[in-house]
Design a protein around this motif. Sequence first.
Motif, PDB file in Angstrom:
ATOM      1  N   PRO A  63       0.492  -0.896  -0.216  1.00 28.38           N
ATOM      2  CA  PRO A  63       0.019  -0.123   0.411  1.00 28.38           C
ATOM      3  C   PRO A  63       0.897   0.756  -0.490  1.00 28.38           C
ATOM      4  CG  PRO A  63      -0.207  -1.749   1.422  1.00 28.38           C
ATOM      5  CD  PRO A  63       0.429  -2.022   1.332  1.00 28.38           C
ATOM      6  N   THR A  64       0.379   2.257  -0.907  1.00 28.39           N
ATOM      7  CA  THR A  64       1.274   3.441  -1.010  1.00 28.39           C
ATOM      8  C   THR A  64       0.707   4.693  -0.748  1.00 28.39           C
ATOM      9  OG1 THR A  64       2.815   1.930  -2.331  1.00 28.39           O
ATOM     10  CG2 THR A  64       2.915   4.276  -2.549  1.00 28.39           C
ATOM     11  N   PRO A  65       0.945   5.421  -0.243  1.00 33.56           N
ATOM     12  CA  PRO A  65      -0.342   6.372  -0.246  1.00 33.56           C
ATOM     13  C   PRO A  65       0.611   7.622  -1.025  1.00 33.56           C
ATOM     14  CG  PRO A  65       1.892   7.058   0.988  1.00 33.56           C
ATOM     15  CD  PRO A  65       2.128   5.235   0.979  1.00 33.56           C
ATOM     16  N   GLU A 116      -8.966   6.039   9.911  1.00 29.99           N
ATOM     17  CA  GLU A 116      -7.876   5.215   9.170  1.00 29.99           C
ATOM     18  C   GLU A 116      -7.559   5.005  11.678  1.00 29.99           C
ATOM     19  OE1 GLU A 116      -6.443   3.634   7.034  1.00 29.99           O
ATOM     20  OE2 GLU A 116      -8.498   4.277   5.498  1.00 29.99           O
ATOM     21  N   GLN A 146       7.974  -7.347   3.560  1.00 31.22           N
ATOM     22  CA  GLN A 146       7.229  -6.483   4.420  1.00 31.22           C
ATOM     23  C   GLN A 146       8.248  -5.423   5.346  1.00 31.22           C
ATOM     24  OE1 GLN A 146       4.068  -5.795   4.750  1.00 31.22           O
ATOM     25  NE2 GLN A 146       2.616  -7.202   3.560  1.00 31.22           N
ATOM     26  N   GLN A 163       8.605  -1.808   5.641  1.00 29.86           N
ATOM     27  CA  GLN A 163       8.237  -0.624   7.202  1.00 29.86           C
ATOM     28  C   GLN A 163      10.044   0.259   7.302  1.00 29.86           C
ATOM     29  OE1 GLN A 163       5.637  -1.395   8.546  1.00 29.86           O
ATOM     30  NE2 GLN A 163       6.961  -2.211  10.579  1.00 29.86           N
ATOM     31  N   ASN A 213       8.909   2.843   4.518  1.00 34.12           N
ATOM     32  CA  ASN A 213       7.962   3.663   5.445  1.00 34.12           C
ATOM     33  C   ASN A 213       8.545   4.911   6.603  1.00 34.12           C
ATOM     34  OD1 ASN A 213       5.284   3.515   4.173  1.00 34.12           O
ATOM     35  ND2 ASN A 213       5.381   1.459   4.480  1.00 34.12           N
ATOM     36  N   LEU A 233      -1.198   8.472   7.749  1.00 39.27           N
ATOM     37  CA  LEU A 233      -1.297   7.452   6.950  1.00 39.27           C
ATOM     38  C   LEU A 233       0.044   6.896   7.455  1.00 39.27           C
ATOM     39  CD1 LEU A 233      -3.217   9.302   4.296  1.00 39.27           C
ATOM     40  CD2 LEU A 233      -4.138   8.037   6.715  1.00 39.27           C
ATOM     41  N   GLN A 282       0.613   2.679   8.992  1.00 37.14           N
ATOM     42  CA  GLN A 282       0.580   1.343   8.288  1.00 37.14           C
ATOM     43  C   GLN A 282       1.437   0.647   8.719  1.00 37.14           C
ATOM     44  OE1 GLN A 282      -0.951  -0.133   5.106  1.00 37.14           O
ATOM     45  NE2 GLN A 282       0.212  -1.059   5.501  1.00 37.14           N
ATOM     46  N   THR A 296      -0.213  -1.094  11.869  1.00 37.29           N
ATOM     47  CA  THR A 296      -0.404  -1.756  11.194  1.00 37.29           C
ATOM     48  C   THR A 296       0.331  -3.036  10.798  1.00 37.29           C
ATOM     49  OG1 THR A 296      -2.003  -0.466  10.578  1.00 37.29           O
ATOM     50  CG2 THR A 296      -2.311  -2.681   9.922  1.00 37.29           C
ATOM     51  N   THR A 297       0.770  -3.379  10.059  1.00 38.95           N
ATOM     52  CA  THR A 297       2.049  -4.151   9.948  1.00 38.95           C
ATOM     53  C   THR A 297       2.503  -4.730  10.698  1.00 38.95           C
ATOM     54  OG1 THR A 297       2.606  -2.744   7.855  1.00 38.95           O
ATOM     55  CG2 THR A 297       4.283  -4.627   8.658  1.00 38.95           C
TER      56      THR A 297
END
Length: 729
Positions: A307-309, A322, A349, A353, A356, A373, A377, A380-381
Amino acid sequence: MSLYDEKLIQYNFGAMKWTWDDDAVNSKIVTENVASVLVNKINRLQEETKTILMVASCLGANFRKSAVVEVMKNISQAEMRGSMRLSSTESLLSSDLSDSFSERAYESSIEEFEEEGLCEWVDDDECRFMHDQIQSAAFELISPEKRESFRGRIGSILLRSLPPEELEASLFEVVGLLNCAASNITDGERDELAVMNLKAGIRASENAAFCAAKVYFKAGHDALGKGGWEGNYRTMLDLCNHGANACFVNGDFESMTELIDEVLSKDIDTKEKFTVSDIKMKSLLAAGKVNEPTNVALEFIRQLGLPTPRKKPTSKFTIAREYMRLKRLLKNKTAEDIANLPDLDDKRQEMGQRMNELLGICIFHVEPTILPLIVFQMVTTSLKYGLNSSSCPAFAALGMLLCGPFGKTHEGLEMAKAAELILERPGMSSSASNTVFATQSCCYHWASPLQDTIAPLLEGYQIGLEIGDTDRACWCLSSRSYHIYFVGRPLESIQKELEATIPVMTQLKQDDTKVKMVNLLTTVKKLRGIDAESDEKILDSTLATEASADNTALFALVTLMKLEVLVFYKEWKEAVDLIRKAGNVRQFVAPFFASVRYTFLEALTYVKAAQSASGRKKRQMKKCALQTIKLMKGWAKNGNVNVVHYLYILDAELAVLHGKNEKAEESFKAAITTSSRNGFLQDRALAHELASAYFKAQGDEYWGNYHIECSRACYQGWGCSVKRLDGLC
């Protein structure tokens, strides 16, 4: 070479005579005499003893018996003869040294060395030369044109003959010897040499010896050459990855960029480009760039299929939605529950991380509304897939958001605690400095005394340097510098510390952090009355530069420090103009104490402006003041102990505005008491000064003079401008 050739003596044409430095000349003469004596001593030794000394000189100032014995057992008389100077080979023994050499021969030679004062035992296996000149004299026994090949031969013997544990202990020495003959080895030996250099470089990096590591990685890279990618792909990739990181830590950005570009130009899997992409982002951030690393991170995450913002402003509704999703995942988990989650074992993942994590740093400067966001994320991961080193800053960042913008201090501190507990797990140390920065700069000041963050931030700086995380290390140091200013440490000591620190930032090529430090130093000097006019120009220039460069966080910080100066000199009209021109800069430093300080100065400016205004303008200034004061009262309600004295000062000035004298006097007294108890010296001085103005306006000269003298003493203790002290009346 003569003393004249070495420029130890010179002819002074003005004085018409020769001049020299007695100490330098005497040192040169003594050194040459010592060397001459040592050479003569060595030449008197038995020939076999001389060869042992020659081999030992190649192993360093300290040398192991086991290493020398292995070399002497495996080297032939022909090789020894071919490597020695002619004067040393004339009377060599006719028998092959490798056939006759034994440990007893070695020990006998060491006894002879000791008798001559050349060497001494360190322990049962290790000896050392008594002086570096002795080692140099022994090394002179080797023919100059044969020295590199001879050392390479020694390295090759040790590589193949030493037991694994001894080879491990002598890794750096063996690899250094092998590198001496790198230009004269076969293709098969090149692969082996590259692997050994990679191993030595990694070991050096683990010991924070990044300068030595860079040399090993380059030697390994050069050994493989251009064909390394085809012949030994994995070793070449590892050499480029580790080499780029060592170059980055050493500030050799040119070599770093060459290695990064070399990897990125290859048609290989995205995951194989992760390490150099990570280093590229860190280097861009260190240079104060934010847009380019943002694009790098977004593209890499996209290529991973994660997922990429979108790079555009995020609405409050989206952030709230969110957050509610994340809150359901957390399910009231405590810090201990989070810290006991399993490890993350999904490589894709894990890379996401890390990207991100770095993206969060960039996006904070580019588009702050996207930051929540990214943090959501990452958390959440961690909750779904497990914990890795990026989970520490992820939960610390969540704590930052909850403590600051979201106003949920208790929940935020729990997340900060989770970050620190995760950090205690094995394999998490790479995030230590980052976690310290996030928790101490962005979380704990919302509920604990600001003074309590100063020591941990210094520790975060030291840890960062030890693990090679110079970016976050310097962030910790910068944050600490601002905190010691905000708590009222003496200005002179702050100035000295900054003047010592800024050259370090230059050396580490931390341009963005350096600008922040210079901004603070400029402010401190102006408050002290040092180069006030030029400092004013520096602040104005920096403000304009950062505004045009769209570096929002730095622009906000510069605006704050300029406001500090204007409030200090009671230039209220200029302060109002600055605040209005700057806009809502608070959002760009929202998690930091800088936002708290800015809010206080903003509120005070509006109240003072309202006191001197009338009609519509007075109502407007009062309305702006009440809005910011309401924000600060919310912080105090959530447990922020650092705003209590600010609110007392503002309450007192509001009471003055409304003509409520009793309330004003009570609030001034509380402001002085609280700022004194909490150690905010400059704020105590300000409270006394404002109280003095109030009492004098009431015609009470006694208390007016009392407070002005107290203010003068506090300002003097703080170390502010003499001119400013003289202006107190």
